[in-house]
Design an enzyme around this catalytic site. Structure first.
Site, PDB file in Angstrom:
ATOM      1  N   HIS A  11      20.936 -39.415  17.201  1.00 49.61           N
ATOM      2  CA  HIS A  11      21.339 -40.227  18.353  1.00 49.61           C
ATOM      3  C   HIS A  11      22.547 -41.108  18.038  1.00 49.61           C
ATOM      4  O   HIS A  11      22.721 -41.564  16.914  1.00 49.61           O
ATOM      5  CB  HIS A  11      20.204 -41.181  18.759  1.00 49.61           C
ATOM      6  N   LYS A  36      28.474 -41.503  27.370  1.00 46.80           N
ATOM      7  CA  LYS A  36      27.305 -42.316  27.036  1.00 46.80           C
ATOM      8  C   LYS A  36      26.521 -41.712  25.872  1.00 46.80           C
ATOM      9  O   LYS A  36      26.226 -40.523  25.864  1.00 46.80           O
ATOM     10  CB  LYS A  36      26.410 -42.418  28.281  1.00 46.80           C
ATOM     11  N   ASP A 148      10.838 -44.979  14.546  1.00 43.54           N
ATOM     12  CA  ASP A 148      11.768 -44.278  15.433  1.00 43.54           C
ATOM     13  C   ASP A 148      11.161 -42.952  15.861  1.00 43.54           C
ATOM     14  O   ASP A 148       9.939 -42.753  15.747  1.00 43.54           O
ATOM     15  CB  ASP A 148      13.141 -44.111  14.761  1.00 43.54           C
ATOM     16  N   GLY A 179       8.043 -43.108  18.358  1.00 44.14           N
ATOM     17  CA  GLY A 179       9.298 -42.906  19.080  1.00 44.14           C
ATOM     18  C   GLY A 179       9.259 -41.640  19.925  1.00 44.14           C
ATOM     19  O   GLY A 179       9.636 -41.654  21.104  1.00 44.14           O
ATOM     20  N   GLU A 183       9.457 -41.163  23.921  1.00 46.88           N
ATOM     21  CA  GLU A 183      10.460 -40.254  24.502  1.00 46.88           C
ATOM     22  C   GLU A 183       9.786 -39.237  25.429  1.00 46.88           C
ATOM     23  O   GLU A 183      10.302 -38.933  26.515  1.00 46.88           O
ATOM     24  CB  GLU A 183      11.220 -39.516  23.391  1.00 46.88           C
ATOM     25  N   GLY A 287      14.609 -46.986  16.634  1.00 42.07           N
ATOM     26  CA  GLY A 287      14.708 -47.062  18.085  1.00 42.07           C
ATOM     27  C   GLY A 287      13.579 -47.838  18.735  1.00 42.07           C
ATOM     28  O   GLY A 287      13.770 -48.511  19.750  1.00 42.07           O
ATOM     29  N   ASN A 291      12.404 -52.114  21.618  1.00 43.77           N
ATOM     30  CA  ASN A 291      11.407 -52.466  22.629  1.00 43.77           C
ATOM     31  C   ASN A 291      11.123 -53.961  22.505  1.00 43.77           C
ATOM     32  O   ASN A 291      10.290 -54.407  21.718  1.00 43.77           O
ATOM     33  CB  ASN A 291      10.136 -51.636  22.412  1.00 43.77           C
ATOM     34  N   ARG A 474      14.417 -61.596  29.206  1.00 44.94           N
ATOM     35  CA  ARG A 474      14.928 -61.174  27.887  1.00 44.94           C
ATOM     36  C   ARG A 474      16.171 -62.013  27.603  1.00 44.94           C
ATOM     37  O   ARG A 474      17.269 -61.677  27.990  1.00 44.94           O
ATOM     38  CB  ARG A 474      15.253 -59.686  27.926  1.00 44.94           C
TER      39      ARG A 474
HETATM   40 FE   LIG Z   1      16.302 -43.053  13.586  1.00 37.40          FE
END
Ligand SMILES: [Fe+2]
Length: 548
Positions: A11, A36, A148, A179, A183, A287, A291, A474
């Protein structure tokens, strides 16, 4: 010692450069290529390198490829296991292996002058761990947790840094992956996997975790530092949604259940790690560490007094982590992480030249911070382009879109400007010295927007645009020492309105990377109903309708 870090395989391809122990520059490829995430994280794209970001890092550091002492690549193909041995189904995954093995040659061809023998493979989760543990303000001594989707064969690392040296205490092998679990649910809920996981987190606030007991049967900590997280059939819990369909309470309940079980497992992993290390300081990356709701659970309900999350916690951060890891291995004393503003910046004359090229009318107010505060107080929407761009997915007062927090309708207005879903919240920036008056339940200092806080009851009515449906926000705390311009704008806005908070969301439109260059800023300003572009010391104003 000059070390270039590269993240390319999965990623968010990115590059970073560390010279003499100092983090000089870091950026995602998407900011240059304007695509992106740089590319889709599929095996066929695994060969693509962050060429533009890497070349810019070299320019920014003032060195040539032949001057590099090492180049890191945050995946070690020698450690990889094939998916069939890991219980995963990924018939083209062998391409990743092929491309990773050849990465030194690919890098040498895209960075002329580079000796391919200088490329070092760094284990994916070690790079993540270093990106957190060696950048955190803990002096190289802390517990570290990485979660992740996947690396060579694992999805997790629990460890301890002592004087900058990493001891790995446990790694959870695939197919168990928090992760990948998130996903999969993201895809099931009709969002783009490996991209839109934060939308699932936002959607969770609208639901009830009524499937939690069922999820606990498949997603749980195993008591040895690892976890079980595989085999969930999401169709049992809610029907799959296509991107065009509206979401329903069933989808929100699924999201809430997933979020709840993730937080439970995270807390159990944190407790185990604390028992093993005795440390009260925790650095997090991967990743899953993006959160911010789960991060706050770890801070509020876990055993650590300090929780620090690297601003580029996803794979983009492994470019920096790989470089820091090798710098540390080579005995280089590391200079503290300078902050997330590690991307491109322009001088005032360069910005003015860009405005003149575009032939847009502009002026130079006596103080751009004051001009912006006045525009926001008058309920204008401001595009704010200042200093170097941010490393990581959050706008932190360098490439931001700002508005008045006191008008509830500004949430919809900003989501309309950006063309994104109305259930998505926007976030407040607040002076660090005022944060505790308004926001509780998370770390008092939160400069990277990686935690959520409860908005004090007395303030919810006063800043409705930034209060999420569950009463949280946040936040980004702003320290005047590090961000004097943003701090001055906030102070002036409070003088004008009595509110120590401004709405801050990233300067981009839906599906596009954040604005990075002056041209990007002008294109965004030209195509969206933004009232004022504050670019360096210059102000570009939208002419009132009658004057166009
Ligand atoms: Fe990773």
């Amino acid at each position: 010692m000059r070390i270039l870090g590269i993240n390319a395989l999965y990623h968010d391809p990115s590059a970073a450069i560390v010279t003499d122990g100092a983090t000089v520059a870091a950026a995602e490829e998407e900011r240059f290529s304007r695509r992106k995430h740089g590319k889709r994280p599929v095996p066929f794209a695994a060969w693509e390198l962050p060429e533009l970001a890497a070349r810019w890092c070299l320019r920014e550091a003032g060195i040539r490829a032949e001057d590099l002492d090492a180049v890191t690549y945050s995946f070690d193909p020698l450690l990889r296991l094939p998916p069939e041995q890991l219980g995963l189904s990924d018939p083209w995954d062998h391409l990743r292996q092929e491309y990773a093995i050849r990465a030194p040659a690919f890098l040498a061809s895209s960075l002329p002058g580079l000796d391919p023998a200088k490329v070092r493979f760094v284990q994916h989760h070690v790079a993540h761990a270093a990106s957190a543990g060696l950048a955190a303000p803990f002096g190289g001594d802390c517990a570290v947790l990485v979660l992740d989707g996947r690396g060579e064969r694992h999805s997790h690392l629990a460890g301890r840094f002592t004087d900058g040296k990493l001891d790995i205490l446990h790694s959870q092998q695939l197919p168990h992956s928090l992760g990948l679990l998130y996903e999969d649910a993201t895809q099931h809920l009709g969002f783009l996997r490996s991209s839109d996981e934060f939308k699932v987190m936002a959607l969770a606030s609208y639901g009830r975790p009524r499937h939690l007991d069922r999820l606990r049967e498949l997603v749980y900590a195993t008591g040895d530092g690892g976890f079980h997280a595989a085999g969930v059939d999401w169709t049992d819990l809610a029907p799959a949604r296509s991107a065009e369909q509206p979401w329903t309470a069933e989808h929100a309940d699924l999201a809430a259940s997933l979020q709840a079980v993730l937080e439970e497992v995270l807390l159990a992993l944190g407790q185990w790690l604390h028992e093993q290390t005795g440390s009260r300081k925790l650095a997090m990356a991967g990743g899953v560490a993006l959160n911010c709701v789960a991060n706050t659970r770890m801070f509020a309900d876990g055993p650590f007094t300090d929780v620090w999350v690297q601003p580029a916690a996803g794979d983009a951060g492994t470019a920096l982590g790989g470089a820091l890891h090798v710098a540390q291995e080579l005995g280089e004393p590391l200079i503290p992480f300078p902050g997330a503003d590690l991307g491109r910046g322009w001088t005032d004359p360069e910005l003015e030249a860009a405005l003149q090229t575009a032939r847009v009318p502009y002026d130079r107010p006596a103080d751009i911070a004051e001009a912006v505060a006045a525009e926001l107080a008058a309920d204008g929407v401001v595009a704010w382009f200042q200093g170097r761009s941010e490393y990581g997915p959050r706008a932190l007062g360098h490439r931001s879109l700002m508005a008045h927090p006191g008008r509830e309708s500004n949430l919809q207005r900003l989501n309309d400007v950006k063309g994104r879903e109305q259930f998505r919240p926007v976030a407040p920036m607040v002076l660090a010295s005022r944060s505790a008056d308004l926001f509780t339940g998370g770390p008092a200092i939160s400069p990277y927007m990686l935690f959520v806080h409860d908005v004090a009851q007395a303030w919810r009515e006063r800043i409705p645009a930034v209060v999420h449906v569950d009463g949280t926000a946040r936040i980004q705390t702003v320290d005047p020492a590090g961000e004097p311009l943003v701090a001055r704008m906030l102070q002036r806005f409070e003088q004008l309105t009595g509110l120590p908070v401004v709405v801050n969301t990233s300067l981009n439109t839906a599906g596009r990377p954040m604005v990075d260059s002056p041209r990007d800023a002008l294109e965004c300003f030209g195509s969206t109903p933004v009232d004022l572009l504050a670019i360096g010391p210059f102000a570009v104003r939208r002419a009132p309708a009658g004057e166009r």
